[in-house]
Design a protein around this motif. Sequence first.
Motif, PDB file in Angstrom:
ATOM      1  N   ARG A  18       0.833  -0.498  -0.304  1.00 45.02           N
ATOM      2  CA  ARG A  18      -0.245  -0.346   0.051  1.00 45.02           C
ATOM      3  C   ARG A  18       0.446   0.605  -0.019  1.00 45.02           C
ATOM      4  O   ARG A  18       1.963   1.646   0.658  1.00 45.02           O
ATOM      5  N   LEU A  19       0.593   2.060  -0.843  1.00 45.77           N
ATOM      6  CA  LEU A  19       1.242   3.216  -1.018  1.00 45.77           C
ATOM      7  C   LEU A  19       0.834   4.595  -0.492  1.00 45.77           C
ATOM      8  O   LEU A  19      -0.497   4.510  -0.435  1.00 45.77           O
ATOM      9  N   SER A  20       1.082   5.936   0.232  1.00 43.85           N
ATOM     10  CA  SER A  20       0.575   6.280   0.269  1.00 43.85           C
ATOM     11  C   SER A  20       1.005   7.658   0.480  1.00 43.85           C
ATOM     12  O   SER A  20       2.461   7.846  -0.488  1.00 43.85           O
ATOM     13  N   CYS A  21       0.343   9.002   0.116  1.00 46.09           N
ATOM     14  CA  CYS A  21       0.706   9.919  -0.845  1.00 46.09           C
ATOM     15  C   CYS A  21      -0.116  10.907   0.209  1.00 46.09           C
ATOM     16  O   CYS A  21      -1.035  11.340  -0.163  1.00 46.09           O
ATOM     17  N   ALA A  22       0.905  12.010   1.447  1.00 48.70           N
ATOM     18  CA  ALA A  22       0.698  12.516   2.200  1.00 48.70           C
ATOM     19  C   ALA A  22       0.770  13.757   1.721  1.00 48.70           C
ATOM     20  O   ALA A  22       1.736  14.130   1.164  1.00 48.70           O
ATOM     21  N   ALA A  23      -0.113  15.060   1.863  1.00 49.08           N
ATOM     22  CA  ALA A  23      -0.360  15.925   1.042  1.00 49.08           C
ATOM     23  C   ALA A  23      -0.420  17.033   2.454  1.00 49.08           C
ATOM     24  O   ALA A  23      -0.381  16.967   3.025  1.00 49.08           O
ATOM     25  N   SER A  24       0.600  18.051   2.390  1.00 45.64           N
ATOM     26  CA  SER A  24       0.496  19.786   2.872  1.00 45.64           C
ATOM     27  C   SER A  24      -0.038  20.755   1.787  1.00 45.64           C
ATOM     28  O   SER A  24      -0.055  20.443   0.279  1.00 45.64           O
ATOM     29  N   GLY A  25      -0.481  21.541   2.502  1.00 45.14           N
ATOM     30  CA  GLY A  25      -1.067  22.871   2.130  1.00 45.14           C
ATOM     31  C   GLY A  25      -2.621  23.023   1.738  1.00 45.14           C
ATOM     32  O   GLY A  25      -2.977  21.764   2.087  1.00 45.14           O
ATOM     33  N   ARG A  26      -3.404  24.050   2.240  1.00 42.97           N
ATOM     34  CA  ARG A  26      -5.083  23.537   2.776  1.00 42.97           C
ATOM     35  C   ARG A  26      -5.500  23.415   1.222  1.00 42.97           C
ATOM     36  O   ARG A  26      -7.045  23.083   1.977  1.00 42.97           O
ATOM     37  N   THR A  27      -5.451  23.601   0.434  1.00 48.77           N
ATOM     38  CA  THR A  27      -6.472  22.678  -1.163  1.00 48.77           C
ATOM     39  C   THR A  27      -6.366  21.562  -1.197  1.00 48.77           C
ATOM     40  O   THR A  27      -6.897  21.382  -2.255  1.00 48.77           O
ATOM     41  N   PHE A  28      -6.084  20.843  -0.863  1.00 46.91           N
ATOM     42  CA  PHE A  28      -6.087  19.354  -0.601  1.00 46.91           C
ATOM     43  C   PHE A  28      -6.701  18.937  -1.245  1.00 46.91           C
ATOM     44  O   PHE A  28      -6.896  18.080  -2.443  1.00 46.91           O
ATOM     45  N   SER A  29      -7.899  19.027  -0.878  1.00 49.60           N
ATOM     46  CA  SER A  29      -9.163  18.597  -1.039  1.00 49.60           C
ATOM     47  C   SER A  29      -9.670  19.141  -2.621  1.00 49.60           C
ATOM     48  O   SER A  29     -10.720  18.568  -2.936  1.00 49.60           O
ATOM     49  N   SER A  30      -9.293  19.783  -3.376  1.00 53.74           N
ATOM     50  CA  SER A  30      -9.308  20.786  -4.373  1.00 53.74           C
ATOM     51  C   SER A  30      -8.843  19.782  -5.178  1.00 53.74           C
ATOM     52  O   SER A  30      -9.204  20.289  -6.351  1.00 53.74           O
ATOM     53  N   TYR A  31      -7.995  19.150  -5.403  1.00 52.53           N
ATOM     54  CA  TYR A  31      -7.792  18.832  -6.186  1.00 52.53           C
ATOM     55  C   TYR A  31      -8.064  17.085  -6.698  1.00 52.53           C
ATOM     56  O   TYR A  31      -8.012  16.714  -5.839  1.00 52.53           O
ATOM     57  N   GLY A  32      -7.821  17.040  -8.114  1.00 52.64           N
ATOM     58  CA  GLY A  32      -8.003  15.551  -8.195  1.00 52.64           C
ATOM     59  C   GLY A  32      -6.293  14.651  -8.362  1.00 52.64           C
ATOM     60  O   GLY A  32      -5.922  15.971  -7.925  1.00 52.64           O
ATOM     61  N   MET A  33      -6.433  13.593  -7.938  1.00 53.53           N
ATOM     62  CA  MET A  33      -4.858  12.874  -7.330  1.00 53.53           C
ATOM     63  C   MET A  33      -4.827  11.196  -8.017  1.00 53.53           C
ATOM     64  O   MET A  33      -5.950  10.701  -8.435  1.00 53.53           O
ATOM     65  N   GLY A  34      -3.187  11.887  -8.459  1.00 49.09           N
ATOM     66  CA  GLY A  34      -3.053  10.755  -9.236  1.00 49.09           C
ATOM     67  C   GLY A  34      -2.237   9.938  -9.262  1.00 49.09           C
ATOM     68  O   GLY A  34      -1.035  10.313  -7.761  1.00 49.09           O
ATOM     69  N   TRP A  35      -1.634   8.631  -9.405  1.00 49.22           N
ATOM     70  CA  TRP A  35      -0.655   8.236  -9.372  1.00 49.22           C
ATOM     71  C   TRP A  35      -0.244   7.459 -10.812  1.00 49.22           C
ATOM     72  O   TRP A  35      -0.937   7.038 -11.588  1.00 49.22           O
ATOM     73  N   PHE A  36       0.925   7.671 -10.958  1.00 49.96           N
ATOM     74  CA  PHE A  36       1.296   7.342 -12.129  1.00 49.96           C
ATOM     75  C   PHE A  36       3.265   6.632 -11.787  1.00 49.96           C
ATOM     76  O   PHE A  36       3.793   6.097 -10.647  1.00 49.96           O
ATOM     77  N   ARG A  37       3.839   5.306 -12.828  1.00 50.64           N
ATOM     78  CA  ARG A  37       4.557   5.073 -12.622  1.00 50.64           C
ATOM     79  C   ARG A  37       5.876   4.939 -14.034  1.00 50.64           C
ATOM     80  O   ARG A  37       5.840   5.596 -14.979  1.00 50.64           O
ATOM     81  N   GLN A  38       7.220   4.777 -13.030  1.00 46.53           N
ATOM     82  CA  GLN A  38       8.010   4.952 -14.439  1.00 46.53           C
ATOM     83  C   GLN A  38       9.134   4.310 -14.003  1.00 46.53           C
ATOM     84  O   GLN A  38       9.918   3.713 -12.629  1.00 46.53           O
ATOM     85  N   THR A  39       9.792   3.779 -15.211  1.00 51.52           N
ATOM     86  CA  THR A  39      10.721   2.426 -15.729  1.00 51.52           C
ATOM     87  C   THR A  39      12.222   3.508 -15.950  1.00 51.52           C
ATOM     88  O   THR A  39      11.247   3.784 -16.641  1.00 51.52           O
ATOM     89  N   PRO A  40      13.236   2.925 -15.601  1.00 45.61           N
ATOM     90  CA  PRO A  40      14.200   3.222 -16.508  1.00 45.61           C
ATOM     91  C   PRO A  40      13.998   3.163 -17.573  1.00 45.61           C
ATOM     92  O   PRO A  40      13.976   2.292 -18.362  1.00 45.61           O
ATOM     93  N   GLY A  41      14.214   4.141 -18.762  1.00 45.52           N
ATOM     94  CA  GLY A  41      14.147   4.766 -19.591  1.00 45.52           C
ATOM     95  C   GLY A  41      12.994   4.632 -20.390  1.00 45.52           C
ATOM     96  O   GLY A  41      12.619   4.687 -21.844  1.00 45.52           O
ATOM     97  N   LYS A  42      12.409   4.959 -20.142  1.00 45.09           N
ATOM     98  CA  LYS A  42      10.713   4.815 -20.407  1.00 45.09           C
ATOM     99  C   LYS A  42       9.855   6.020 -20.193  1.00 45.09           C
ATOM    100  O   LYS A  42      10.367   6.518 -19.115  1.00 45.09           O
ATOM    101  N   GLU A  43       8.842   6.252 -20.291  1.00 40.88           N
ATOM    102  CA  GLU A  43       7.858   7.358 -20.209  1.00 40.88           C
ATOM    103  C   GLU A  43       6.902   7.138 -18.448  1.00 40.88           C
ATOM    104  O   GLU A  43       7.187   6.021 -18.756  1.00 40.88           O
TER     105      GLU A  43
END
Length: 120
Positions: A18-43
């Motif tokens: 389970r990955l977690s992403c903790a945010a700081s800033g008062r406007t966190f709830s205004s944003y959509g959130m996403g996860w991306f991934r990357q391997t060496p040499g790839k987008e």
Amino acid sequence: VQLQASGGGLVQAGGSLRLSCAASGRTFSSYGMGWFRQTPGKERTFVAAISWMSGSTYYADSVKGRFTISRDNAKKTVYLQMNSLKPEDTAVYYCAAGGPGPVIAVYNYWGQGTQVTVSS
């Protein structure tokens, strides 16, 4: 918004993380959130996203049925539950704020990434 991803590690195929992403800033709830991934040499590629208002979720076809994205606005944290992991899931995983959706250009803020390694 500042983002701090954590929870990566080494796991055997078929295992879970389970990955977690903790945010700081008062406007966190205004944003959509996403996860991306990357391997060496790839987008960097889209994994999952969640909207801030409706909680609608979006997944890459390669992770549907195995990964679940969720968020806790009170804790300013977004999670990525990864089950039935495969070696091809090995990558650096990044969380991002903006979106939501699969288009990387709509995300304005990025975390530092956390390494996920799945052994066969």
